[in-house]
Every structure is written in structure tokens, then in C-alpha cells.
Design a protein around this motif. Structure first.
Motif, mmCIF file in Angstrom:
data_model
loop_
_atom_site.group_PDB
_atom_site.id
_atom_site.type_symbol
_atom_site.label_atom_id
_atom_site.label_comp_id
_atom_site.label_asym_id
_atom_site.label_seq_id
_atom_site.Cartn_x
_atom_site.Cartn_y
_atom_site.Cartn_z
ATOM 1 N N ILE A 1 3.018 3.099 -9.693
ATOM 2 C CA ILE A 1 4.182 2.323 -10.184
ATOM 3 C C ILE A 1 4.697 3.142 -11.044
ATOM 4 N N VAL A 2 6.166 3.285 -10.966
ATOM 5 C CA VAL A 2 6.799 3.893 -11.912
ATOM 6 C C VAL A 2 8.174 3.232 -12.059
ATOM 7 N N ALA A 3 8.510 2.686 -13.257
ATOM 8 C CA ALA A 3 9.664 1.637 -13.541
ATOM 9 C C ALA A 3 9.865 1.660 -14.903
ATOM 10 N N GLU A 4 11.252 1.426 -15.218
ATOM 11 C CA GLU A 4 11.536 1.537 -16.806
ATOM 12 C C GLU A 4 10.720 0.295 -17.337
ATOM 13 N N GLU A 5 10.538 -1.057 -16.591
ATOM 14 C CA GLU A 5 9.962 -1.875 -17.175
ATOM 15 C C GLU A 5 9.137 -2.677 -16.066
ATOM 16 N N GLU B 1 1.033 -1.208 -0.128
ATOM 17 C CA GLU B 1 0.010 -0.029 -0.051
ATOM 18 C C GLU B 1 0.788 1.236 -0.059
ATOM 19 N N GLY B 2 1.134 1.462 -0.976
ATOM 20 C CA GLY B 2 2.093 2.774 -1.389
ATOM 21 C C GLY B 2 2.751 2.804 -2.614
ATOM 22 N N ASP B 3 3.399 3.766 -3.056
ATOM 23 C CA ASP B 3 4.073 4.186 -4.447
ATOM 24 C C ASP B 3 5.320 3.394 -4.597
ATOM 25 N N ILE B 4 5.469 2.864 -5.692
ATOM 26 C CA ILE B 4 6.797 1.944 -6.086
ATOM 27 C C ILE B 4 7.425 2.577 -7.002
ATOM 28 N N ARG B 5 8.979 3.027 -7.021
ATOM 29 C CA ARG B 5 9.756 3.386 -7.995
ATOM 30 C C ARG B 5 10.974 2.493 -8.278
ATOM 31 N N GLY C 1 -0.357 -9.967 -11.295
ATOM 32 C CA GLY C 1 -1.386 -9.931 -10.175
ATOM 33 C C GLY C 1 -2.169 -8.618 -10.369
ATOM 34 N N ARG C 2 -2.610 -8.009 -9.260
ATOM 35 C CA ARG C 2 -3.386 -7.070 -9.175
ATOM 36 C C ARG C 2 -2.766 -5.742 -8.830
ATOM 37 N N VAL C 3 -3.125 -4.510 -9.511
ATOM 38 C CA VAL C 3 -2.551 -3.156 -9.297
ATOM 39 C C VAL C 3 -3.827 -2.428 -9.448
ATOM 40 N N VAL C 4 -3.973 -1.566 -8.231
ATOM 41 C CA VAL C 4 -4.841 -0.311 -8.226
ATOM 42 C C VAL C 4 -4.282 0.826 -8.069
ATOM 43 N N GLY C 5 -4.138 1.667 -9.111
ATOM 44 C CA GLY C 5 -3.600 2.818 -9.274
ATOM 45 C C GLY C 5 -2.662 2.904 -10.642
ATOM 46 N N ARG C 6 -1.875 4.010 -10.928
ATOM 47 C CA ARG C 6 -1.473 4.500 -12.141
ATOM 48 C C ARG C 6 -0.216 3.588 -12.063
ATOM 49 N N VAL C 7 0.089 3.356 -13.431
ATOM 50 C CA VAL C 7 1.395 2.715 -13.914
ATOM 51 C C VAL C 7 1.997 3.487 -15.011
ATOM 52 N N ARG C 8 3.227 3.752 -14.774
ATOM 53 C CA ARG C 8 4.087 4.633 -15.684
ATOM 54 C C ARG C 8 5.214 3.808 -15.842
ATOM 55 N N GLY C 9 5.600 3.276 -17.144
ATOM 56 C CA GLY C 9 6.745 2.650 -17.596
ATOM 57 C C GLY C 9 7.219 2.579 -19.042
ATOM 58 N N LEU C 10 8.204 2.554 -19.291
ATOM 59 C CA LEU C 10 9.003 2.464 -20.514
ATOM 60 C C LEU C 10 8.185 1.324 -21.331
ATOM 61 N N LYS C 11 8.393 0.100 -20.608
ATOM 62 C CA LYS C 11 7.684 -0.985 -21.172
ATOM 63 C C LYS C 11 7.044 -1.537 -19.970
ATOM 64 N N VAL C 12 5.690 -1.730 -20.536
ATOM 65 C CA VAL C 12 4.626 -2.310 -19.687
ATOM 66 C C VAL C 12 4.051 -3.578 -20.197
ATOM 67 N N ARG C 13 4.054 -4.522 -19.603
ATOM 68 C CA ARG C 13 3.487 -5.756 -19.871
ATOM 69 C C ARG C 13 2.299 -6.511 -18.909
ATOM 70 N N LEU C 14 1.081 -6.538 -19.490
ATOM 71 C CA LEU C 14 0.151 -7.001 -18.720
ATOM 72 C C LEU C 14 -0.180 -8.628 -19.150
ATOM 73 N N SER C 15 0.293 -9.492 -18.185
ATOM 74 C CA SER C 15 0.043 -11.034 -18.615
ATOM 75 C C SER C 15 -1.462 -11.149 -18.547
#
Length: 170
Positions: A90-94, A70-74, A99-113
Motif C-alpha cells: 500500500i502506498v498512499a499519502e494517508e 490481491e495486488g498493490d494499491i497506490r 481491517g487486515r493488511v498482509v504486506g508493506r504499508v508506505r504513507g505520510l500519515k498511517v493510522r491503525l485502528s
């Protein structure tokens, strides 16, 4: 050559520089110059499924989350495991979401399985969404999704000016 008496050796030294074997100097880690800008790659830090974190996580390395946060991840690379639940940005290059994400996702490469469940906006440079992934939100492509700037939003439409009574009489 170099001659140095050792304090820790018992007894007198009976060797001469000609008979003494050559030894390589011993270097300790504090003798090495700091190597700034270089990051050694090791395995990802793993937060197991029985772990709950309340607070932000920041690292320059890779992280694999199997528990809940429960918090932001960089991070450099973030893998959200199938049993993981993330509530925060979530802020990450990849970013790899299983699983489950409730919140904004920022990334150079994002993959949802196929097992991903995302409720929030995704800002990316490239994205891949496997069949079966569940996603509710908006997707926006940006050249620099990791930039600290705020995601630009469209301006609201301007309201039409009401007609003036004087214009109607003419």
C-alpha cells in the motif's frame, strides 16, 4: 453586437439587434480549457465487501476497500474497512487501516485502528496505533516515505579479520 442566424430555428428572423433580447453565449464542456493540475474532490471510490480484485489499483483519488484485494494499491487516501483483506503493498499519502493488511504499508500519515491487523513493515512520516491493533513487522520513520527509492537497510556487520599465523610468532 453579435448576429448569428440559427439553423435550427424555423422561419425567418424578424427581430433587429435593438429589439432582440441579449443572450449569454452557450458554452459546452469542450469549449472550456483543460485545467491541468486541478483535481476536483469527490467522495472516495468504494469497493464493496462482496468484491475481490486480483491486480494492482492505481488512482490519484481516495479509495475505500471493504472487500479483498490481491495486488498493490497506490492512492491519495486509502481506507481499509473492517471486513477488508489486502495482500500487497500500500502506498498512499494517508492510510487508515481498520481491517487486515498482509504486506508493506508506505504513507505520510498511517493510522491503525483498534480493529486493524497488519502483517508487514510500515514506512511512515507520522503514525498512530490505537490500543487493540495487531501489528507484526517493523516500523520505520522517513521524511519521504512515498519516494520511489528503496527503503535503506543497514549494512551487515563486517566480519573480524582472522589473525595471521605470522603475527602470532612475533
Amino acid at each position: 453586437m453579435f448576429s448569428k442566424t440559427r439553423v435550427t430555428e424555423p422561419g425567418p428572423r424578424h427581430s433587429t439587434p435593438e429589439t432582440e433580447p441579449t443572450r449569454a453565449p452557450i458554452m459546452d464542456s469542450y469549449d472550456l480549457p483543460p485545467q491541468q493540475g486541478m483535481r476536483t474532490r469527490s467522495g472516495p471510490s468504494v469497493l464493496s465487501s462482496d468484491l475481490t480484485v486480483k491486480g494492482n489499483i492505481t488512482t490519484q483519488g481516495d479509495v475505500q476497500i471493504e472487500g479483498s484485494v490481491e495486488g498493490d494499491i497506490r492512492a491519495h487516501q486509502l481506507t481499509v474497512g473492517e471486513s477488508a483483506i489486502i495482500r500487497g503493498e500500500i502506498v498512499a499519502e494517508e492510510v487508515i487501516v481498520n481491517g487486515r493488511v498482509v504486506g508493506r504499508v508506505r504513507g505520510l500519515k498511517v493510522r491503525l485502528s483498534a480493529t486493524a491487523r497488519v502483517e508487514g513493515d510500515i514506512v511512515h512520516k507520522t503514525i498512530a496505533i490505537e490500543s487493540g491493533a495487531h501489528f507484526e513487522g517493523s516500523v520505520q520513520r522517513q521524511e519521504d516515505p512515498l519516494g520511489n527509492g528503496v527503503t535503506p537497510k543497514l549494512a551487515p556487520p563486517m566480519a573480524a579479520k582472522p589473525a595471521l599465523d605470522d603475527d602470532l610468532d612475533s
